[in-house]
Design a protein around this motif. Structure first.
Motif, PDB file in Angstrom:
ATOM      1  N   GLU A   1       1.017   0.906  -0.029  1.00 53.83           N
ATOM      2  CA  GLU A   1       2.335   0.280   0.103  1.00 53.83           C
ATOM      3  C   GLU A   1       2.342  -0.767   1.221  1.00 53.83           C
ATOM      4  O   GLU A   1       2.963  -0.625   2.273  1.00 53.83           O
ATOM      5  CB  GLU A   1       3.383   1.377   0.246  1.00 53.83           C
ATOM      6  CG  GLU A   1       3.350   2.250  -1.020  1.00 53.83           C
ATOM      7  CD  GLU A   1       4.444   3.300  -1.097  1.00 53.83           C
ATOM      8  OE1 GLU A   1       5.288   3.366  -0.192  1.00 53.83           O
ATOM      9  OE2 GLU A   1       4.442   4.053  -2.089  1.00 53.83           O
ATOM     10  N   HIS A  29       8.376   1.811   2.971  1.00 54.53           N
ATOM     11  CA  HIS A  29       7.603   2.019   1.740  1.00 54.53           C
ATOM     12  C   HIS A  29       7.611   0.766   0.869  1.00 54.53           C
ATOM     13  O   HIS A  29       8.263  -0.223   1.188  1.00 54.53           O
ATOM     14  CB  HIS A  29       8.212   3.178   0.933  1.00 54.53           C
ATOM     15  CG  HIS A  29       8.003   4.513   1.543  1.00 54.53           C
ATOM     16  ND1 HIS A  29       7.040   5.386   1.103  1.00 54.53           N
ATOM     17  CD2 HIS A  29       8.635   5.135   2.573  1.00 54.53           C
ATOM     18  CE1 HIS A  29       7.084   6.493   1.833  1.00 54.53           C
ATOM     19  NE2 HIS A  29       8.037   6.372   2.743  1.00 54.53           N
ATOM     20  N   SER A  30       6.930   0.886  -0.277  1.00 50.09           N
ATOM     21  CA  SER A  30       6.950  -0.164  -1.303  1.00 50.09           C
ATOM     22  C   SER A  30       7.215   0.458  -2.663  1.00 50.09           C
ATOM     23  O   SER A  30       6.792   1.582  -2.934  1.00 50.09           O
ATOM     24  CB  SER A  30       5.591  -0.865  -1.407  1.00 50.09           C
ATOM     25  OG  SER A  30       5.177  -1.380  -0.171  1.00 50.09           O
ATOM     26  N   HIS A  75       2.244   6.203   2.454  1.00 47.22           N
ATOM     27  CA  HIS A  75       1.596   5.954   1.165  1.00 47.22           C
ATOM     28  C   HIS A  75       0.652   4.757   1.286  1.00 47.22           C
ATOM     29  O   HIS A  75       1.096   3.628   1.522  1.00 47.22           O
ATOM     30  CB  HIS A  75       2.670   5.697   0.100  1.00 47.22           C
ATOM     31  CG  HIS A  75       3.500   6.911  -0.187  1.00 47.22           C
ATOM     32  ND1 HIS A  75       4.819   6.863  -0.567  1.00 47.22           N
ATOM     33  CD2 HIS A  75       3.168   8.224  -0.139  1.00 47.22           C
ATOM     34  CE1 HIS A  75       5.265   8.096  -0.737  1.00 47.22           C
ATOM     35  NE2 HIS A  75       4.298   8.939  -0.489  1.00 47.22           N
ATOM     36  N   ARG A 109      -2.195   7.538  -3.071  1.00 50.00           N
ATOM     37  CA  ARG A 109      -0.968   8.266  -2.694  1.00 50.00           C
ATOM     38  C   ARG A 109      -1.156   9.272  -1.559  1.00 50.00           C
ATOM     39  O   ARG A 109      -0.280   9.448  -0.738  1.00 50.00           O
ATOM     40  CB  ARG A 109      -0.477   9.028  -3.936  1.00 50.00           C
ATOM     41  CG  ARG A 109       0.907   9.647  -3.785  1.00 50.00           C
ATOM     42  CD  ARG A 109       1.971   8.585  -3.800  1.00 50.00           C
ATOM     43  NE  ARG A 109       3.316   9.156  -3.905  1.00 50.00           N
ATOM     44  CZ  ARG A 109       4.417   8.420  -3.966  1.00 50.00           C
ATOM     45  NH1 ARG A 109       4.325   7.096  -3.944  1.00 50.00           N
ATOM     46  NH2 ARG A 109       5.602   8.982  -4.042  1.00 50.00           N
TER      47      ARG A 109
HETATM   48 ZN   LIG Z   1       6.118   5.259  -0.753  1.00 52.53          ZN
END
Ligand SMILES: [Zn+2]
Length: 394
Positions: free
Chosen positions: A204, A295-296, A201, A251
């Motif tokens: 992130e 991820h974030s 993503h 995204r």
């Molecule tokens: Zn993510």
């Protein structure tokens, strides 16, 4: 002038004025210029929508996702302000149907960043607009949702890591537009594999700092790390979505797809590479032992397996996080153990395919980067210790 002529003249002037204000809506990719500064989006990671000049030192910038299929509210933005003279720039971020999320950060060089002071960011009550006050001198100021950790930054980091450790840097494959996706692996001849994946993503960035800290610990000089790298073949893919990162996406990749919803279908070129890798490892007799995907989100957490989904080794993720917790008093986090669902993300896929500890490692958006790296080092140490313990018991 008769009253009618006068009215017509005024109407004509109003019409000209309204056309003029429409013509100041400058599309993304074109320089948006006021009398005191210009807004540019001509660099890797940049994103802005249309820009409206509101006055000598004021612009409104529409903040828009990469395609109409985006659902996740990760309103990334990145642009440069190039001054014609010193001024105080007012930049209205217009999120339209989305909401302000990230603390805007500025940089004089695109490398070193600091968050804008709280009193320089006025967010509207409904969150749809944020008005930034940015002092401009003679030099360009970069403004972005987070630090620009672009494909070039990864290239540099990977080259440095390969040079300083004995990790092997190679091309994993190509993105949809032909950008190279790299892998940075250990050199063990072990058949037990640990897979690390980053940056599916694009916005992130805090997760990228965790990836760096984790990786550098696993490939560090400690005897623990050396022993771990003997016992386990570490395969790492730091940047799975370079197209998304380079294009400032919220995204998706350039196939309008959330890559972390394509583990299983594997219809995108980037995720197809993962499938090819796993199939080959299986064919060649390797055994996946653990998977971590970085991820974030809005706070620090780990998505892991619930008790209803036993892993091999058993209870690994809980034991791992519990071992790290007492060492991380200033890095609060939760273990969100969740039943495996039909969502086609990496965590679910890797658990279903291998029954291994399969973890989504999420870092809060704004967590201090040094603290994120330091915590990642501790998570890596406890991860290595525990996986080695289980290996010794076998
Ligand atoms: Zn993510």
């Amino acid at each position: 002038m008769t009253p009618i002529k006068r009215t017509l003249t005024l109407l004509a002037l109003a019409l000209v004025a309204s056309c003029a204000s429409q013509s100041t809506l400058i599309p993304a990719g074109s320089t948006c210029t006021t009398t005191t500064f210009a807004v540019l989006d001509d660099f890797s990671g940049a994103r802005r929508g249309a820009c409206e000049v509101r006055g000598d030192n004021s612009v409104r910038i529409e903040i828009v996702p990469e395609d109409s299929a985006v659902q996740n509210p990760s309103p990334w933005f990145a642009f440069k302000l190039v001054p014609a003279r010193a001024t105080s720039a007012e930049v209205v971020l217009d999120y339209q149907s989305w909401k302000h999320r990230y603390v805007p950060k500025t940089s004089a060089d695109g490398v070193h960043w600091s968050p804008l002071a709280a009193d320089a960011v006025q967010v509207s009550a409904n969150g749809r607009r944020a008005t930034l006050s940015i002092a401009l001198g003679n030099e360009t100021v970069w403004v972005a949702a987070h630090e620009l950790i672009t494909p070039t930054v990864y290239d540099d980091w990977e080259a440095r890591m390969a040079a300083r450790s004995n990790a092997r840097l190679s091309v994993f494959g190509e993105s949809r537009t032909g950008r190279k996706i790299m892998r940075l692996d250990g050199t063990s001849d072990s058949r037990d594999v640990v897979l690390l994946v980053g940056r599916q993503h694009p916005p992130e960035v805090s997760g990228a700092f965790a990836f760096f800290g984790f990786w550098e610990t696993v490939f560090g000089d400690s005897s623990l790390a050396a022993r771990f790298r003997e016992h386990f073949q570490v395969i790492s893919i730091p940047l799975l979505n370079p197209d998304g990162v380079a294009n400032g996406h919220w995204r998706h990749n350039l196939g309008r797809t959330d890559l972390n919803r394509d583990w299983g279908p594997f219809v995108q070129p980037e995720t197809q590479l993962i499938k090819t890798l796993l199939d080959k490892l299986d064919r060649d007799g390797y055994r996946l032992r653990a998977f971590i995907d970085f991820h974030s989100t809005n706070r620090n957490l780990f998505y892991t397996q619930a008790d209803t989904d036993p892993t091999d080794p058993p209870n690994f993720s809980r034991d791992w996080l519990d071992a790290a917790r007492p060492r991380l008093n200033d890095y609060p986090f939760t273990n969100e153990d969740r039943p495996t669902s039909d969502t086609a993300n990496g965590k679910n896929y890797m658990y279903k395919r291998y029954g291994i500890p399969s973890v989504t490692y999420e870092v809060g958006d704004e967590i201090d980067r040094a603290a994120t790296r330091a915590a990642a080092a501790i998570f890596a140490e406890e991860f290595m210790k525990l996986l080695l313990q289980h290996a010794d018991q076998q």
